[in-house]
Design a protein around this motif. Structure first.
Motif, PDB file in Angstrom:
ATOM      1  N   ALA A   1       0.837  -1.199   0.000  1.00 51.16           N
ATOM      2  CA  ALA A   1       0.000   0.000   0.000  1.00 51.16           C
ATOM      3  C   ALA A   1       0.873   1.250   0.000  1.00 51.16           C
ATOM      4  CB  ALA A   1      -0.935  -0.009   1.209  1.00 51.16           C
ATOM      5  N   HIS A   2       1.937   1.223   0.781  1.00 52.12           N
ATOM      6  CA  HIS A   2       2.851   2.362   0.829  1.00 52.12           C
ATOM      7  C   HIS A   2       3.508   2.586  -0.534  1.00 52.12           C
ATOM      8  CE1 HIS A   2       5.534   5.300   2.534  1.00 52.12           C
ATOM      9  NE2 HIS A   2       6.580   4.644   2.047  1.00 52.12           N
ATOM     10  N   LYS A   3       3.957   1.501  -1.145  1.00 51.77           N
ATOM     11  CA  LYS A   3       4.606   1.603  -2.458  1.00 51.77           C
ATOM     12  C   LYS A   3       3.613   2.103  -3.502  1.00 51.77           C
ATOM     13  CE  LYS A   3       8.337   1.055  -4.810  1.00 51.77           C
ATOM     14  NZ  LYS A   3       9.497   1.903  -4.553  1.00 51.77           N
ATOM     15  N   LEU A   4       2.382   1.596  -3.459  1.00 46.23           N
ATOM     16  CA  LEU A   4       1.363   2.046  -4.406  1.00 46.23           C
ATOM     17  C   LEU A   4       1.087   3.538  -4.245  1.00 46.23           C
ATOM     18  CD1 LEU A   4      -1.169  -0.910  -4.241  1.00 46.23           C
ATOM     19  CD2 LEU A   4       0.364  -0.322  -6.133  1.00 46.23           C
ATOM     20  N   GLU A   5       1.099   3.969  -2.990  1.00 40.55           N
ATOM     21  CA  GLU A   5       0.880   5.393  -2.737  1.00 40.55           C
ATOM     22  C   GLU A   5       2.022   6.221  -3.336  1.00 40.55           C
ATOM     23  OE1 GLU A   5       0.879   8.011   1.251  1.00 40.55           O
ATOM     24  OE2 GLU A   5      -0.568   6.343   1.267  1.00 40.55           O
TER      25      GLU A   5
ATOM     26  N   SER B   1      -5.377  -0.990  -4.820  1.00 37.56           N
ATOM     27  CA  SER B   1      -5.445  -1.008  -3.354  1.00 37.56           C
ATOM     28  C   SER B   1      -6.579  -1.906  -2.873  1.00 37.56           C
ATOM     29  CB  SER B   1      -5.642   0.405  -2.806  1.00 37.56           C
ATOM     30  OG  SER B   1      -4.528   1.204  -3.065  1.00 37.56           O
ATOM     31  N   GLU B   2      -7.689  -1.864  -3.569  1.00 42.70           N
ATOM     32  CA  GLU B   2      -8.817  -2.735  -3.217  1.00 42.70           C
ATOM     33  C   GLU B   2      -8.437  -4.204  -3.381  1.00 42.70           C
ATOM     34  OE1 GLU B   2     -12.237  -1.586  -5.517  1.00 42.70           O
ATOM     35  OE2 GLU B   2     -12.188   0.465  -4.742  1.00 42.70           O
ATOM     36  N   ILE B   3      -7.703  -4.509  -4.440  1.00 38.06           N
ATOM     37  CA  ILE B   3      -7.266  -5.893  -4.674  1.00 38.06           C
ATOM     38  C   ILE B   3      -6.368  -6.351  -3.526  1.00 38.06           C
ATOM     39  CG2 ILE B   3      -5.834  -7.353  -6.167  1.00 38.06           C
ATOM     40  CD1 ILE B   3      -6.953  -5.666  -8.541  1.00 38.06           C
TER      41      ILE B   3
ATOM     42  N   VAL C   1      -8.486  -7.118  -0.506  1.00 40.53           N
ATOM     43  CA  VAL C   1      -9.166  -8.409  -0.663  1.00 40.53           C
ATOM     44  C   VAL C   1      -8.183  -9.548  -0.412  1.00 40.53           C
ATOM     45  CG1 VAL C   1     -10.284  -9.954  -2.324  1.00 40.53           C
ATOM     46  CG2 VAL C   1     -10.984  -7.560  -2.185  1.00 40.53           C
ATOM     47  N   ALA C   2      -6.967  -9.412  -0.936  1.00 40.63           N
ATOM     48  CA  ALA C   2      -5.955 -10.450  -0.720  1.00 40.63           C
ATOM     49  C   ALA C   2      -5.637 -10.597   0.770  1.00 40.63           C
ATOM     50  CB  ALA C   2      -4.693 -10.121  -1.505  1.00 40.63           C
ATOM     51  N   LYS C   3      -5.556  -9.492   1.464  1.00 38.36           N
ATOM     52  CA  LYS C   3      -5.295  -9.519   2.907  1.00 38.36           C
ATOM     53  C   LYS C   3      -6.438 -10.227   3.636  1.00 38.36           C
ATOM     54  CE  LYS C   3      -4.287  -6.409   6.748  1.00 38.36           C
ATOM     55  NZ  LYS C   3      -4.134  -5.012   7.167  1.00 38.36           N
ATOM     56  N   GLU C   4      -7.665  -9.914   3.258  1.00 37.25           N
ATOM     57  CA  GLU C   4      -8.842 -10.539   3.866  1.00 37.25           C
ATOM     58  C   GLU C   4      -8.853 -12.048   3.616  1.00 37.25           C
ATOM     59  OE1 GLU C   4     -13.558 -10.519   2.907  1.00 37.25           O
ATOM     60  OE2 GLU C   4     -12.596  -8.553   3.034  1.00 37.25           O
ATOM     61  N   LYS C   5      -8.537 -12.450   2.379  1.00 43.37           N
ATOM     62  CA  LYS C   5      -8.524 -13.878   2.030  1.00 43.37           C
ATOM     63  C   LYS C   5      -7.422 -14.610   2.795  1.00 43.37           C
ATOM     64  CE  LYS C   5     -11.929 -13.733  -0.800  1.00 43.37           C
ATOM     65  NZ  LYS C   5     -13.209 -14.309  -0.435  1.00 43.37           N
ATOM     66  N   THR C   6      -6.297 -13.944   2.999  1.00 39.55           N
ATOM     67  CA  THR C   6      -5.210 -14.552   3.770  1.00 39.55           C
ATOM     68  C   THR C   6      -5.646 -14.763   5.217  1.00 39.55           C
ATOM     69  OG1 THR C   6      -3.574 -13.484   2.352  1.00 39.55           O
ATOM     70  CG2 THR C   6      -2.804 -14.285   4.470  1.00 39.55           C
TER      71      THR C   6
END
Length: 103
Positions: free
Chosen positions: A37-41, A50-52, A55-60
């Protein structure tokens, strides 16, 4: 030590390791998501990416919960098997704990 104690000890350790693995997996996922997220920013990448990541964090996190649940289910199943085996061994040997004379 009875068979049920042996299996409780053995699979209690497996459950503990699964819980540690879940915690480690969650921590790694959070760190990766935070860094990403920091790098994307920094790169000013659009919000969809960021949404993806969210979602990946939630699935993990869901996967980590699944691992913990399955470890618990396995422990319970093996405790039942251990008790059944212990009962069968006692039936076959005639060494039931209730029948042992007090010393």
């Amino acid at each position: 030590m009875g068979l049920s104690n042996f299996f409780n000890s053995l699979f209690g350790k497996a459950k503990e390791k699964a819980e540690v693995a879940k915690e480690n997996l969650t921590e790694v996922a959070e760190n990766v998501a935070e860094k990403a997220a920091h790098k994307l920013e920094e790169l000013k990448v659009n919000e969809k990416v960021s949404e993806i990541i969210d979602v990946a964090k939630e699935k993990t996190a869901e996967a980590a919960g699944w691992v913990e649940e399955k470890a618990h289910d396995l422990k319970e199943s093996l405790q039942n098997v251990a008790e059944t085996v212990e009962d069968k061994v006692e039936d076959l040997t005639g060494n039931k704990e209730e029948e042992k004379p007090a010393k």
